[in-house]
Motif scaffolding. Structure first.
Motif, PDB file in Angstrom:
ATOM      1  N   SER A 279     -51.106  13.653  14.780  1.00 36.40           N
ATOM      2  CA  SER A 279     -50.757  12.864  15.826  1.00 36.40           C
ATOM      3  C   SER A 279     -51.683  11.714  15.211  1.00 36.40           C
ATOM      4  CB  SER A 279     -51.390  13.087  17.232  1.00 36.40           C
ATOM      5  OG  SER A 279     -52.685  13.672  17.020  1.00 36.40           O
ATOM      6  N   TYR A 280     -52.642  11.732  14.497  1.00 34.90           N
ATOM      7  CA  TYR A 280     -53.580  10.592  14.266  1.00 34.90           C
ATOM      8  C   TYR A 280     -52.960   9.956  12.937  1.00 34.90           C
ATOM      9  CZ  TYR A 280     -56.759  14.345  15.949  1.00 34.90           C
ATOM     10  OH  TYR A 280     -56.854  15.027  16.970  1.00 34.90           O
ATOM     11  N   GLY A 281     -52.278  10.733  12.239  1.00 34.93           N
ATOM     12  CA  GLY A 281     -51.546  10.080  11.144  1.00 34.93           C
ATOM     13  C   GLY A 281     -50.362   9.148  11.587  1.00 34.93           C
ATOM     14  N   ILE A 282     -49.563   9.584  12.588  1.00 32.05           N
ATOM     15  CA  ILE A 282     -48.525   8.945  13.413  1.00 32.05           C
ATOM     16  C   ILE A 282     -49.139   7.553  13.844  1.00 32.05           C
ATOM     17  CG2 ILE A 282     -46.796   8.840  15.163  1.00 32.05           C
ATOM     18  CD1 ILE A 282     -46.547  11.942  14.857  1.00 32.05           C
ATOM     19  N   GLN A 347     -46.549  14.196  22.239  1.00 30.47           N
ATOM     20  CA  GLN A 347     -45.813  15.380  21.874  1.00 30.47           C
ATOM     21  C   GLN A 347     -46.689  15.936  20.899  1.00 30.47           C
ATOM     22  OE1 GLN A 347     -41.686  15.156  20.958  1.00 30.47           O
ATOM     23  NE2 GLN A 347     -41.353  13.950  22.816  1.00 30.47           N
ATOM     24  N   LYS A 348     -47.135  15.354  19.681  1.00 27.87           N
ATOM     25  CA  LYS A 348     -47.905  15.732  18.808  1.00 27.87           C
ATOM     26  C   LYS A 348     -49.053  16.318  19.057  1.00 27.87           C
ATOM     27  CE  LYS A 348     -46.041  15.772  14.536  1.00 27.87           C
ATOM     28  NZ  LYS A 348     -46.111  16.675  13.472  1.00 27.87           N
ATOM     29  N   ARG A 349     -49.723  15.612  20.073  1.00 24.39           N
ATOM     30  CA  ARG A 349     -51.136  15.960  20.678  1.00 24.39           C
ATOM     31  C   ARG A 349     -51.206  17.463  21.435  1.00 24.39           C
ATOM     32  NH1 ARG A 349     -52.991   9.921  22.298  1.00 24.39           N
ATOM     33  NH2 ARG A 349     -54.010   9.172  20.229  1.00 24.39           N
ATOM     34  N   ASP A 350     -50.176  17.384  22.292  1.00 27.05           N
ATOM     35  CA  ASP A 350     -49.878  18.752  23.031  1.00 27.05           C
ATOM     36  C   ASP A 350     -49.654  19.781  22.177  1.00 27.05           C
ATOM     37  OD1 ASP A 350     -50.143  17.120  25.090  1.00 27.05           O
ATOM     38  OD2 ASP A 350     -47.830  17.162  25.463  1.00 27.05           O
ATOM     39  N   TYR A 351     -48.819  19.690  20.821  1.00 25.53           N
ATOM     40  CA  TYR A 351     -48.556  20.635  19.900  1.00 25.53           C
ATOM     41  C   TYR A 351     -50.044  21.109  19.290  1.00 25.53           C
ATOM     42  CZ  TYR A 351     -46.710  23.316  15.919  1.00 25.53           C
ATOM     43  OH  TYR A 351     -46.482  24.330  14.955  1.00 25.53           O
ATOM     44  N   GLU A 352     -50.701  20.020  18.806  1.00 26.69           N
ATOM     45  CA  GLU A 352     -52.044  20.213  18.129  1.00 26.69           C
ATOM     46  C   GLU A 352     -52.952  21.099  18.965  1.00 26.69           C
ATOM     47  OE1 GLU A 352     -51.441  16.368  15.146  1.00 26.69           O
ATOM     48  OE2 GLU A 352     -52.728  16.494  17.168  1.00 26.69           O
ATOM     49  N   ALA A 353     -52.827  20.861  20.298  1.00 24.61           N
ATOM     50  CA  ALA A 353     -53.928  21.573  21.345  1.00 24.61           C
ATOM     51  C   ALA A 353     -53.211  23.088  21.213  1.00 24.61           C
ATOM     52  CB  ALA A 353     -53.541  21.317  22.768  1.00 24.61           C
ATOM     53  N   GLU A 375     -59.390  13.406  12.912  1.00 24.59           N
ATOM     54  CA  GLU A 375     -59.412  12.176  13.961  1.00 24.59           C
ATOM     55  C   GLU A 375     -60.569  11.230  13.232  1.00 24.59           C
ATOM     56  OE1 GLU A 375     -59.755  10.836  18.510  1.00 24.59           O
ATOM     57  OE2 GLU A 375     -60.490  12.823  17.963  1.00 24.59           O
ATOM     58  N   LYS A 376     -61.551  11.574  12.883  1.00 26.08           N
ATOM     59  CA  LYS A 376     -62.811  10.656  12.646  1.00 26.08           C
ATOM     60  C   LYS A 376     -62.423  10.125  11.015  1.00 26.08           C
ATOM     61  CE  LYS A 376     -67.896  10.937  11.104  1.00 26.08           C
ATOM     62  NZ  LYS A 376     -68.905  11.657  10.888  1.00 26.08           N
ATOM     63  N   LEU A 377     -61.802  10.918  10.066  1.00 24.42           N
ATOM     64  CA  LEU A 377     -61.358  10.293   8.928  1.00 24.42           C
ATOM     65  C   LEU A 377     -60.287   9.275   8.975  1.00 24.42           C
ATOM     66  CD1 LEU A 377     -61.219  13.614   7.129  1.00 24.42           C
ATOM     67  CD2 LEU A 377     -62.751  11.616   6.495  1.00 24.42           C
ATOM     68  N   TYR A 378     -59.267   9.446   9.875  1.00 25.05           N
ATOM     69  CA  TYR A 378     -58.327   8.502  10.233  1.00 25.05           C
ATOM     70  C   TYR A 378     -58.985   7.231  10.810  1.00 25.05           C
ATOM     71  CZ  TYR A 378     -53.847  10.811   8.864  1.00 25.05           C
ATOM     72  OH  TYR A 378     -52.841  11.304   8.319  1.00 25.05           O
ATOM     73  N   ALA A 379     -59.705   7.333  11.711  1.00 24.76           N
ATOM     74  CA  ALA A 379     -60.420   6.213  12.291  1.00 24.76           C
ATOM     75  C   ALA A 379     -61.112   5.356  11.516  1.00 24.76           C
ATOM     76  CB  ALA A 379     -61.367   6.634  13.473  1.00 24.76           C
ATOM     77  N   ARG A 380     -61.749   5.934  10.566  1.00 22.68           N
ATOM     78  CA  ARG A 380     -62.492   5.357   9.364  1.00 22.68           C
ATOM     79  C   ARG A 380     -61.867   4.370   8.388  1.00 22.68           C
ATOM     80  NH1 ARG A 380     -66.354   9.472   6.274  1.00 22.68           N
ATOM     81  NH2 ARG A 380     -66.755   7.249   4.940  1.00 22.68           N
ATOM     82  N   ARG A 381     -60.657   4.904   8.309  1.00 29.64           N
ATOM     83  CA  ARG A 381     -59.755   4.048   7.271  1.00 29.64           C
ATOM     84  C   ARG A 381     -58.687   3.246   7.915  1.00 29.64           C
ATOM     85  NH1 ARG A 381     -55.335   8.156   3.849  1.00 29.64           N
ATOM     86  NH2 ARG A 381     -53.930   8.031   5.410  1.00 29.64           N
TER      87      ARG A 381
END
Length: 703
Positions: A279-282, A347-353, A375-381
């Protein structure tokens, strides 16, 4: 419940819920998928997909590394989309002989036009080489060592197959986010000649107005021929002595048609999907990639469109460039719309949960897969990715001046003696037939202004200070200065490396300043990118393990894939979309050409398509000729030109587009909305027959 019963239940669920989703590799197509294909109307044996001499895959080609195509005759005729042949058609066009505007038909073999830097590639074989890599310790190596290991195995396998046939080569590609690696044997034919094309008015009918939309009436096809060595029937560089290639297998066009629910299959080379992405990539895709891409291209295309409308010579130069830019400008807008309207991120977040709960209960990849870390890595870039997209869309291949300046800054186009640095120089071939100076200047000027308005000041190249101080913020004056004072755009000029003149050249400094920002943006990003890639690979592995009882396909990576489904409409604004379009619908649009220029066409086209009787091209069920049609096949970029087959393996169309309502399918397949738009093969043959009078080609195809 016994495990075997669970598996049967899972496969039944797969068959009813996900039957039409998937871009499946052929050599290891799951039996469950094949059985589902049979249940929907596929009539050929399993081996006729991949293994036998007459396997369907033997007629399907990678078209020049960016599209797909299909061989349709014993003498090597290839069908692909008009937009796939667009650049070849454009490159042969002049104001005097404008094949873009007027179309083209080679009356004889001698009239067929050769094309530089084009090819078709046949996939001969494929297998999983993950065990070989793992036996060498692949998983225990660093990224650079892994790349070297794959390269070494690829070279060894290529050497091996070339002992059997020197025209073969092997590529090794990652699958399932790098959890598996497949080796593919290819054979490339580089003598590819243009044989037939309809005018652009038909091959690109509807233009950007209709792009990614339904209903469509575009006759999106062009015809090429493969030429081969006359002695071996194998690949050969262009020669007047080469002869038409005789393929192992070719696809037979069908005039039988289809109905709602008829089996439909595409086979081709889908370019790239990201359906395993987090979801973070999306979020990053939506905000840091699609949004900047659409914004910058919109600015650039406004300038291009104005100049192209004012000059036929400029239009010919930029037709292909504009089409390429506009295609993913609209795709980015549509994908973002779908991401939000469908709610894909949630939807992705629900699946990841659910996946995290499963991981907690099983301990799979404990200590390795970490959602908080991802999540932290995506936020950094995120901000750097966003800025990098603005940088790419502003400076990289957007105008001729920037292209040359960056080539200098990265050491390309160096000429002169290898051992004498003092005599090394840069020069550029005269390619003035490919670009227009006035358009190029204005594009650079507006993009420089736009870049400044959308990125942080720390990522502005140094020359922005010069724009402010010396040119008082006037971008047009600055660009004029670059073109006037730099040797980059001077025909035949030589820039000797590291001389005083070289260092003082404003174009050289421009390129260095641009590349300095690129290096700054990439500083320290390698480790973050590698960590994200590792976490995404773990995420994919967890999904595969959690759903081990279900067949899974890998994301597209421009290797051959099969997709199957049915001819099928969808709900469009609460109403049925219809599953095909008719001549009446294109004539109705042609009648609106005074208001929508994308609907303009030659009078002969309107006359032909206003006929009362379309003869053998008439569908027996509906009593009408079908122009384009819908299936729920799974496609993406790269699938353009993919053959569409019926249950008997006969050619019923060429895939050329997806629909606006499912432009998020690269990251999420929605079976309710996702549709493949194809041009009906009967429309193709009608145009070849009634407009082109290409009877020698029809006879060659057995028609």
């Amino acid at each position: 419940m016994k495990k075997s019963t669970l598996l049967i239940a899972a496969l039944m669920t797969f068959g009813t819920v996900k039957a039409d989703e998937g871009m499946w590799t052929l050599y290891n197509l799951p039996q469950a998928v094949y059985r589902q294909m049979q249940s929907e109307g596929f009539l050929l044996p399993y081996r006729d997909l991949y293994e036998s001499k007459d396997a369907i895959k033997n007629a399907v080609v990678n078209f020049s590394g960016y599209c797909s195509g299909v061989v349709v005759s014993p003498d090597g005729l290839v069908f692909t989309n008009h937009h796939c042949g667009f650049e070849a058609i454009r490159s042969h066009s002049t104001v005097e002989h404008d094949y873009m505007l007027n179309g083209f038909f080679a009356k004889t073999l001698a009239d067929e036009l050769p094309n530089k830097d084009m090819f078709v590639s046949f996939m001969r074989e494929q297998k999983d080489v993950t065990p070989q890599l793992e036996s060498l310790g692949y998983s225990r190596c660093g990224k650079d060592q892994q790349a070297a290991m794959v390269d070494s195995l690829q070279r060894a396998l290529t050497d091996s197959v070339r002992q059997i046939d020197p025209t073969l080569h092997v590529d090794i590609d990652p699958f399932y986010e790098g959890n598996r690696h497949y080796a593919t044997v290819y054979q490339d034919f580089t003598d590819l000649r243009l044989v037939f094309t309809v005018p652009k008015s038909m091959g690109k009918f509807g233009g950007e107005t209709d792009n990614w939309m339904w209903p469509r009436q575009t006759c999106d096809f062009s015809v090429f021929r493969i030429y081969a060595d006359p002695k071996t029937n194998g690949p050969a560089a262009y020669s007047k002595d080469n002869v038409p290639y005789h393929p192992q297998h070719w696809a037979r066009p069908s005039l039988e048609g289809y109905q709602v629910g008829s089996f439909a299959m595409t086979m081709g080379y889908p370019g790239s999907t990201s359906r395993y992405i987090s979801s973070y990539g999306i979020v990053e895709r939506r905000d840091a990639e699609n949004t900047p891409r659409a914004q910058v291209r919109g600015v650039k295309q406004e300038v291009m469109r104005r100049y192209m409308r004012a000059s036929e010579a400029v239009r010919i130069k930029y037709d292909s460039k504009f089409a390429q830019s506009a295609n993913y400008w609209k795709n980015s807008i549509g994908m973002n719309k779908c991401i939000d309207s469908i709610g894909i991120i949630q939807q992705k977040r629900d699946y990841e949960a659910r996946l995290r709960q499963w991981q907690d209960s099983t301990g799979f990849l404990k200590g390795q897969l970490s959602f908080p870390l991802l999540e932290k890595l995506y936020a950094r870039r995120q901000e750097r990715v966003r800025t990098m997209m603005y940088w790419r869309e502003t400076f990289r291949r957007t105008n001729e001046f920037s292209t040359r300046a960056m080539q200098l800054a990265t050491g390309m186009e160096v000429k002169g003696p290898k051992k004498n640095a003092a005599k090394k120089y840069h020069s550029f071939a005269d390619n003035s037939n490919e670009w227009d100076a006035a358009l190029d200047r204005e594009v650079l000027s507006v993009l420089l202004k736009n870049y400044r308005e959308h990125v942080d000041a720390r990522y502005l190249p140094k020359f922005y200070t010069t724009i402010d101080t010396r040119f008082e913020g006037d971008y047009t004056r600055f660009v004029d200065y670059l073109y006037t004072r730099s040797l980059l755009m001077k025909k035949g000029a030589k820039l000797y490396y590291n001389t005083k003149a070289y260092k003082a050249d404003p174009g050289v400094r421009f390129g260095q300043d641009v590349m300095d920002v690129f290096y700054d943006l990439n500083e320290g990003m390698g480790a973050i990118n590698d960590s994200i890639e590792t976490q995404e690979r773990y995420l994919c592995a967890a999904k595969l393990r959690m759903e081990a009882d279900l067949p899974h396909y890998s994301d597209a990576n421009f290797t051959m894939r099969l997709s199957y489904g049915q001819v099928k409409e969808f709900e469009l604004g609460g109403k049925p979309s219809g599953y095909y379009t008719t001549p009446e619908s294109i004539v109705e649009k042609m009648n609106r050409a005074a208001h929508i220029t994308d609907y303009e066409a030659e009078p002969i086209m309107k006359e032909l398509l206003s006929a009362r009787d379309f003869g053998r091209y008439t569908d027996k069920t509906t009593g009408q000729m079908h122009l384009c049609f819908l299936t729920n096949n799974d496609i993406t970029g790269g699938n353009s030109g993919s053959p569409m087959f019926n249950g008997k393996g006969e050619l019923i169309g060429l895939a050329f587009d997806g629909n606006w309502d499912s432009l998020s399918s690269d990251i999420n397949f929605d079976a309710r909305l996702a549709r493949c738009i194809g041009v009906d093969i009967r429309f193709v043959l009608f145009m070849m027959d009634k407009w082109g009078h290409a009877h020698r080609l029809l006879r060659e195809m057995g028609l």
